[in-house]
Scaffold this motif. Structure first.
Motif, PDB file in Angstrom:
ATOM      1  N   GLU A   1      24.436  43.372  39.198  1.00  0.00           N
ATOM      2  CA  GLU A   1      25.975  42.756  39.465  1.00  0.00           C
ATOM      3  C   GLU A   1      27.031  43.929  39.657  1.00  0.00           C
ATOM      4  O   GLU A   1      27.115  44.845  38.664  1.00  0.00           O
ATOM      5  N   ILE A   2      27.767  43.765  40.554  1.00  0.00           N
ATOM      6  CA  ILE A   2      28.942  44.566  40.936  1.00  0.00           C
ATOM      7  C   ILE A   2      30.228  43.772  40.142  1.00  0.00           C
ATOM      8  O   ILE A   2      30.648  42.827  40.471  1.00  0.00           O
ATOM      9  N   LYS A   3      30.897  44.173  39.012  1.00  0.00           N
ATOM     10  CA  LYS A   3      31.753  43.907  38.427  1.00  0.00           C
ATOM     11  C   LYS A   3      33.125  43.589  39.010  1.00  0.00           C
ATOM     12  O   LYS A   3      33.625  44.774  39.810  1.00  0.00           O
ATOM     13  N   ARG A   4      34.040  42.819  38.822  1.00  0.00           N
ATOM     14  CA  ARG A   4      35.256  42.406  39.280  1.00  0.00           C
ATOM     15  C   ARG A   4      36.042  43.710  38.620  1.00  0.00           C
ATOM     16  O   ARG A   4      35.983  43.610  37.149  1.00  0.00           O
ATOM     17  N   ARG A   5      37.123  44.102  39.196  1.00  0.00           N
ATOM     18  CA  ARG A   5      37.995  44.987  38.366  1.00  0.00           C
ATOM     19  C   ARG A   5      39.103  44.388  37.352  1.00  0.00           C
ATOM     20  O   ARG A   5      39.454  44.697  36.196  1.00  0.00           O
ATOM     21  N   ILE A   6      39.610  43.271  38.081  1.00  0.00           N
ATOM     22  CA  ILE A   6      40.697  42.363  37.325  1.00  0.00           C
ATOM     23  C   ILE A   6      40.368  40.918  37.405  1.00  0.00           C
ATOM     24  O   ILE A   6      39.887  40.347  38.480  1.00  0.00           O
TER      25      ILE A   6
ATOM     26  N   PRO B   1      38.712  18.308  61.471  1.00  0.00           N
ATOM     27  CA  PRO B   1      37.536  17.954  61.987  1.00  0.00           C
ATOM     28  C   PRO B   1      37.107  18.887  63.181  1.00  0.00           C
ATOM     29  O   PRO B   1      38.015  19.257  63.850  1.00  0.00           O
ATOM     30  N   HIS B   2      36.054  19.590  63.181  1.00  0.00           N
ATOM     31  CA  HIS B   2      35.524  20.548  63.995  1.00  0.00           C
ATOM     32  C   HIS B   2      36.445  21.945  64.279  1.00  0.00           C
ATOM     33  O   HIS B   2      36.505  22.193  65.472  1.00  0.00           O
ATOM     34  N   SER B   3      36.827  22.210  63.071  1.00  0.00           N
ATOM     35  CA  SER B   3      37.981  23.166  63.086  1.00  0.00           C
ATOM     36  C   SER B   3      37.446  24.243  62.022  1.00  0.00           C
ATOM     37  O   SER B   3      36.527  23.865  61.250  1.00  0.00           O
ATOM     38  N   SER B   4      37.952  25.396  61.989  1.00  0.00           N
ATOM     39  CA  SER B   4      37.699  26.355  60.776  1.00  0.00           C
ATOM     40  C   SER B   4      38.818  26.883  60.519  1.00  0.00           C
ATOM     41  O   SER B   4      39.979  26.850  60.847  1.00  0.00           O
ATOM     42  N   TYR B   5      38.623  27.602  59.007  1.00  0.00           N
ATOM     43  CA  TYR B   5      39.510  28.556  58.552  1.00  0.00           C
ATOM     44  C   TYR B   5      39.080  29.823  58.050  1.00  0.00           C
ATOM     45  O   TYR B   5      38.066  29.603  57.465  1.00  0.00           O
ATOM     46  N   ARG B   6      39.720  30.812  58.376  1.00  0.00           N
ATOM     47  CA  ARG B   6      39.243  32.277  58.198  1.00  0.00           C
ATOM     48  C   ARG B   6      40.087  32.786  56.864  1.00  0.00           C
ATOM     49  O   ARG B   6      41.296  32.684  57.037  1.00  0.00           O
ATOM     50  N   GLY B   7      39.454  33.120  55.897  1.00  0.00           N
ATOM     51  CA  GLY B   7      39.885  33.772  54.874  1.00  0.00           C
ATOM     52  C   GLY B   7      39.561  35.226  54.651  1.00  0.00           C
ATOM     53  O   GLY B   7      38.507  35.495  55.007  1.00  0.00           O
ATOM     54  N   SER B   8      40.354  36.131  54.560  1.00  0.00           N
ATOM     55  CA  SER B   8      40.080  37.645  54.454  1.00  0.00           C
ATOM     56  C   SER B   8      40.473  38.320  53.258  1.00  0.00           C
ATOM     57  O   SER B   8      41.486  37.894  52.388  1.00  0.00           O
ATOM     58  N   LEU B   9      39.696  39.416  52.954  1.00  0.00           N
ATOM     59  CA  LEU B   9      39.668  40.118  51.523  1.00  0.00           C
ATOM     60  C   LEU B   9      39.506  41.411  51.565  1.00  0.00           C
ATOM     61  O   LEU B   9      38.281  41.766  52.308  1.00  0.00           O
ATOM     62  N   VAL B  10      40.194  42.402  51.034  1.00  0.00           N
ATOM     63  CA  VAL B  10      39.600  43.920  50.846  1.00  0.00           C
ATOM     64  C   VAL B  10      39.052  44.111  49.564  1.00  0.00           C
ATOM     65  O   VAL B  10      39.512  43.818  48.603  1.00  0.00           O
ATOM     66  N   LEU B  11      37.610  43.949  49.658  1.00  0.00           N
ATOM     67  CA  LEU B  11      36.825  43.958  48.603  1.00  0.00           C
ATOM     68  C   LEU B  11      37.033  45.016  47.507  1.00  0.00           C
ATOM     69  O   LEU B  11      36.950  44.905  46.205  1.00  0.00           O
ATOM     70  N   ASN B  12      37.495  46.277  47.974  1.00  0.00           N
ATOM     71  CA  ASN B  12      37.741  47.328  47.091  1.00  0.00           C
ATOM     72  C   ASN B  12      38.966  47.132  46.162  1.00  0.00           C
ATOM     73  O   ASN B  12      38.999  47.746  45.164  1.00  0.00           O
ATOM     74  N   GLU B  13      39.769  46.261  46.562  1.00  0.00           N
ATOM     75  CA  GLU B  13      41.000  45.922  45.629  1.00  0.00           C
ATOM     76  C   GLU B  13      40.483  44.994  44.673  1.00  0.00           C
ATOM     77  O   GLU B  13      41.227  45.024  43.332  1.00  0.00           O
ATOM     78  N   TYR B  14      39.282  44.694  44.391  1.00  0.00           N
ATOM     79  CA  TYR B  14      38.912  43.462  43.453  1.00  0.00           C
ATOM     80  C   TYR B  14      37.504  44.102  42.855  1.00  0.00           C
ATOM     81  O   TYR B  14      37.303  43.632  41.748  1.00  0.00           O
ATOM     82  N   PHE B  15      36.735  44.913  43.413  1.00  0.00           N
ATOM     83  CA  PHE B  15      35.654  45.167  42.805  1.00  0.00           C
ATOM     84  C   PHE B  15      35.450  46.687  42.784  1.00  0.00           C
ATOM     85  O   PHE B  15      36.014  47.238  43.843  1.00  0.00           O
ATOM     86  N   ASN B  16      34.606  47.234  41.985  1.00  0.00           N
ATOM     87  CA  ASN B  16      34.351  48.875  41.941  1.00  0.00           C
ATOM     88  C   ASN B  16      33.115  48.690  42.668  1.00  0.00           C
ATOM     89  O   ASN B  16      31.851  48.797  42.038  1.00  0.00           O
ATOM     90  N   LEU B  17      33.158  49.120  43.931  1.00  0.00           N
ATOM     91  CA  LEU B  17      32.204  49.047  44.916  1.00  0.00           C
ATOM     92  C   LEU B  17      31.313  50.669  44.553  1.00  0.00           C
ATOM     93  O   LEU B  17      32.072  51.582  44.662  1.00  0.00           O
TER      94      LEU B  17
END
Length: 148
Positions: free
Chosen positions: A73-78, A96-112
């Motif tokens: 497991e890659i641990k979360r930073r905070i 109905p029949h629509s979408s929502y997109r959420g974006s995230l910069v992984l490096n800000e939250y995980f020690n990759l």
């Protein structure tokens, strides 16, 4: 490019999909890894998604991502303290029949790791504010190469 997708196939529950759709796993350089999660409502009624589960404004609050590299497991930073969500202010309506997109910069939250293959899966469960049911939202596991 790959996308983690959670798919809603009815009024009461999100379902795991068996394949990923092409959308957006983008990497602007080896130090930044952006992901986009697409939540698609295939039902006939609106679905209300908790903003804390949708990376609203690029913020990762509730733990809903599982990241692994070489079986570990890659641990979360905070960890961020989250106030309970209140309906309707803290929810996103997906019509109905629509979408929502959420974006995230992984490096800000995980020690990759600097360079290797990682697997990512979206997994969450939340009380539906309209029906009161517990909805399970999962994606397929997506493998990506970083760095290198």
């Amino acid at each position: 490019m790959k996308t983690i997708v959670a798919l809603h196939e009815g009024v009461n529950a999100f379902r795991t999909i068996s394949d990923t759709e092409e959308q957006a796993f983008t990497s602007s350089n080896s130090r930044t890894l952006n992901i986009t999660v697409t939540f698609s409502n295939k039902g006939e009624t609106s679905y209300f998604l908790d903003k804390n589960l949708a990376f609203h404004n690029g913020i990762y609050t509730i733990s809903c991502l599982s990241l692994n590299a070489e079986g570990k497991e890659i641990k979360r930073r905070i960890n961020i303290k989250v106030k309970p969500s209140s309906f309707p202010d803290d929810y996103i309506e997906i019509r109905p029949h629509s979408s929502y997109r959420g974006s995230l910069v992984l490096n800000e939250y995980f020690n990759l790791p600097d360079s290797e293959s990682i697997s990512i899966q979206y997994q969450a469960s939340a009380r539906n504010p309209v029906t009161g049911n517990i909805d399970v939202i999962n994606s397929t596991i997506t493998e990506i190469e970083i760095g290198g």
